[in-house]
Scaffold this motif. Structure first.
Motif, short mmCIF file in Angstrom:
data_model
loop_
_atom_site.label_atom_id
_atom_site.label_comp_id
_atom_site.label_asym_id
_atom_site.label_seq_id
_atom_site.Cartn_x
_atom_site.Cartn_y
_atom_site.Cartn_z
N ILE A 1 -8.42 -0.46 -0.36
CA ILE A 1 -7.63 0.33 0.58
C ILE A 1 -7.72 1.82 0.20
O ILE A 1 -7.82 2.69 1.07
CB ILE A 1 -6.16 -0.14 0.60
CG1 ILE A 1 -6.08 -1.58 1.11
CG2 ILE A 1 -5.31 0.78 1.48
CD1 ILE A 1 -4.68 -2.17 1.03
N ALA A 2 -7.72 2.08 -1.10
CA ALA A 2 -7.84 3.46 -1.58
C ALA A 2 -9.17 4.06 -1.15
O ALA A 2 -9.25 5.23 -0.76
CB ALA A 2 -7.69 3.51 -3.09
N ALA A 3 -10.25 3.26 -1.22
CA ALA A 3 -11.56 3.76 -0.80
C ALA A 3 -11.56 4.09 0.68
O ALA A 3 -12.10 5.13 1.10
CB ALA A 3 -12.63 2.71 -1.10
N TRP A 4 -10.95 3.22 1.49
CA TRP A 4 -10.87 3.46 2.94
C TRP A 4 -10.06 4.73 3.22
O TRP A 4 -10.46 5.57 4.02
CB TRP A 4 -10.22 2.26 3.62
CG TRP A 4 -9.92 2.48 5.07
CD1 TRP A 4 -10.77 2.32 6.13
CD2 TRP A 4 -8.67 2.91 5.63
NE1 TRP A 4 -10.13 2.62 7.30
CE2 TRP A 4 -8.85 3.00 7.03
CE3 TRP A 4 -7.43 3.24 5.08
CZ2 TRP A 4 -7.82 3.39 7.87
CZ3 TRP A 4 -6.40 3.63 5.93
CH2 TRP A 4 -6.61 3.71 7.31
N LEU A 5 -8.94 4.88 2.53
CA LEU A 5 -8.07 6.03 2.77
C LEU A 5 -8.74 7.33 2.35
O LEU A 5 -8.64 8.35 3.03
CB LEU A 5 -6.76 5.83 2.01
CG LEU A 5 -5.65 6.87 2.24
CD1 LEU A 5 -5.23 6.89 3.71
CD2 LEU A 5 -4.45 6.57 1.34
N SER A 6 -9.47 7.28 1.22
CA SER A 6 -10.10 8.51 0.72
C SER A 6 -11.19 9.02 1.66
O SER A 6 -11.46 10.22 1.71
CB SER A 6 -10.69 8.27 -0.66
OG SER A 6 -11.79 7.37 -0.61
N SER A 7 -11.81 8.11 2.41
CA SER A 7 -12.83 8.54 3.36
C SER A 7 -12.22 9.30 4.53
O SER A 7 -12.93 9.98 5.27
CB SER A 7 -13.61 7.33 3.88
OG SER A 7 -12.79 6.49 4.68
N THR B 1 -5.80 11.40 -1.69
CA THR B 1 -5.48 9.99 -1.87
C THR B 1 -4.79 9.76 -3.21
O THR B 1 -3.80 9.03 -3.30
CB THR B 1 -6.75 9.12 -1.79
OG1 THR B 1 -7.35 9.28 -0.50
CG2 THR B 1 -6.43 7.65 -2.01
N MET B 2 -5.31 10.41 -4.25
CA MET B 2 -4.68 10.27 -5.57
C MET B 2 -3.23 10.75 -5.53
O MET B 2 -2.32 10.09 -6.04
CB MET B 2 -5.47 11.06 -6.61
CG MET B 2 -6.78 10.42 -7.02
SD MET B 2 -7.56 11.27 -8.44
CE MET B 2 -8.48 12.55 -7.59
#
Length: 419
Positions: free
Chosen positions: A289-295, A302-303
């Motif tokens: 989910i973090a990878a999706w959000l960071s894009s 995101t961090m």
């Protein structure tokens, strides 16, 4: 901002280090090797104190062994990060796997305190749940080489997810000696068998690393003069900030949260086990989910914007009187607090030149581990003084300050895919 060359795909490259252009790369081999390693670490970290007690070591001696293992891991991690600038990282990973094999077998033959201390210091078994390991800077650098910039954060999310799941399964495998005892094997022999399995996992990891494409050849003229060059200031700033984050996290490590739950709410051991299982699951599934959000909003955002709400949840859990509400806020915190793991790793790899990646991974991870080791003792003193909620409140407050400082210091330093 660090300046470096771009290749035909627009990815940053440095002298003697280019993106692997083979379709699909070999990133899956890094995932598999980490799964083998974390599965072994999962049961070895649990069984190590049990094994040391079985061969006659007392609590103080076991504590010294754990300290030696942590210090040795930190020094090996830091050293390998600087060595990797001039060596083939695939060969170093295979050599590290050899050290893992030797560590498992050496523990089965170690019967004296002095020998155990030596094996702990130079070996690969780390009694903590942290990410300080001789493998980490090498894997981070190789994984960044094997994937395009646009897919780097997703790759680190998969890497973190598989590692977390493998470690969880490994922790469950720590009950295997009890089963082996029922077959007629002595308890000491059953424990030694698990260290033989740890060594076998090192063999499996080494064979998997051997499948990774070799790094590019470099001439003496192309070799960088230092492991950290143009990105040195960036790396040192990140290391300092990450250390603040880790120091804060030490106030609320899992064992201290468990102690707080037992003390404040009289939580049973079985209930605590279920709670921490789901807490781990929520943390693991947050990685993709973090990878999706960071894009969509960027790595630094995101961090920061997932970390701050998680810290607020921790502070609320510390002061709320309801057990169920406190558990709910802690679970919500678990779903948010680890989303900076893949994004942090990806960001560090993105803002330095490729030759600097192993050293950058080492310099930003080792101080985290050392900083995290300092705060649990302070938290224990607060517990002893009857200020049981204060460690959680301090953790949340310090993490919020860290997040704001990170956002202020790095808001304009973008990775290639965000430009």
């Amino acid at each position: 901002m660090t300046q470096s060359l771009r290749n035909s795909e627009g990815n940053y490259v440095g002298p003697g280090d280019v993106k692997d252009q083979r379709k699909g790369g070999r990133a899956a081999d890094i995932y598999a090797a980490r799964a083998f390693r974390d599965f072994g670490d999962g049961f070895a970290a649990v069984l190590l104190p049990v094994y040391l007690a079985a061969i006659g070591l007392g609590p103080l001696e076991i504590g010294v062994v754990a300290t030696a293992a942590l210090l040795g891991s930190a020094l090996l991690t830091l050293g390998i990060g600087f060595l990797a600038v001039r060596a083939d990282r695939r060969i170093l990973l295979m050599a590290a796997s050899g050290l893992m094999v030797a560590t498992g077998l050496a523990y089965t033959q170690s019967s004296t305190y002095a020998l155990v201390l030596l094996v702990a210091f130079i070996g690969t078994i780390n009694p903590s749940s942290g990410s300080v390991s001789i493998f980490v800077p090498l894997e981070h650098a190789v994984l960044s080489r094997l994937v395009a910039d646009a897919h780097r954060t997703k790759a680190f999310a998969r890497y973190s997810l598989l590692g977390a799941l493998a470690a969880s399964v490994g922790a469950l495998a720590a009950t295997s000696p009890d089963f082996l005892v029922t077959t007629g094997m002595s308890r000491l022999a059953a424990l030694k068998a698990m260290f033989v399995l740890y060594a076998a996992l090192g063999v499996a990891g080494g064979l998997t690393y051997a499948r990774i494409p070799a790094g590019p050849k470099t001439s003496p003229q192309e070799e960088p003069a230092a492991a950290l060059g143009p990105s040195r200031v960036i790396v040192y700033k990140l290391a300092a900030l990450f250390s603040i984050d880790a120091f804060a996290g030490g106030f609320a490590v899992q064992s201290l949260i468990a102690l707080w739950l037992f003390s404040k709410f009289g939580l049973s051991l079985s209930t605590a086990g279920v709670f921490f299982f789901w807490s781990g699951v929520l943390s693991a599934v947050s990685f993709p989910i973090a990878a999706w959000l960071s894009s969509r909003i960027g790595l630094v955002n995101t961090m920061v914007f997932t970390h701050i709400p998680s810290s607020v949840c921790l502070i609320v859990a510390a002061v709320i009187p309801s057990r169920d509400a406190a558990l709910a806020f802690l679970l919500l915190r678990s779903a948010l607090s680890q989303m900076d793991v893949p994004t942090r790793s990806s960001y560090v790899m993105a803002v330095v030149t490729p030759p600097e990646r192993p050293a950058a991974a080492s310099v930003t991870s080792v101080p985290r581990s050392l900083a995290a080791a300092a705060s649990p003792a302070i938290a224990g003193a607060l517990f002893a003084a009857g200020l049981e909620a204060w460690p959680l409140v301090i953790c949340g407050a310090l993490k919020i300050l860290y997040d704001l400082a990170l956002l202020w210091a790095f808001r304009h330093i973008k990775p290639p895919e965000e430009r």
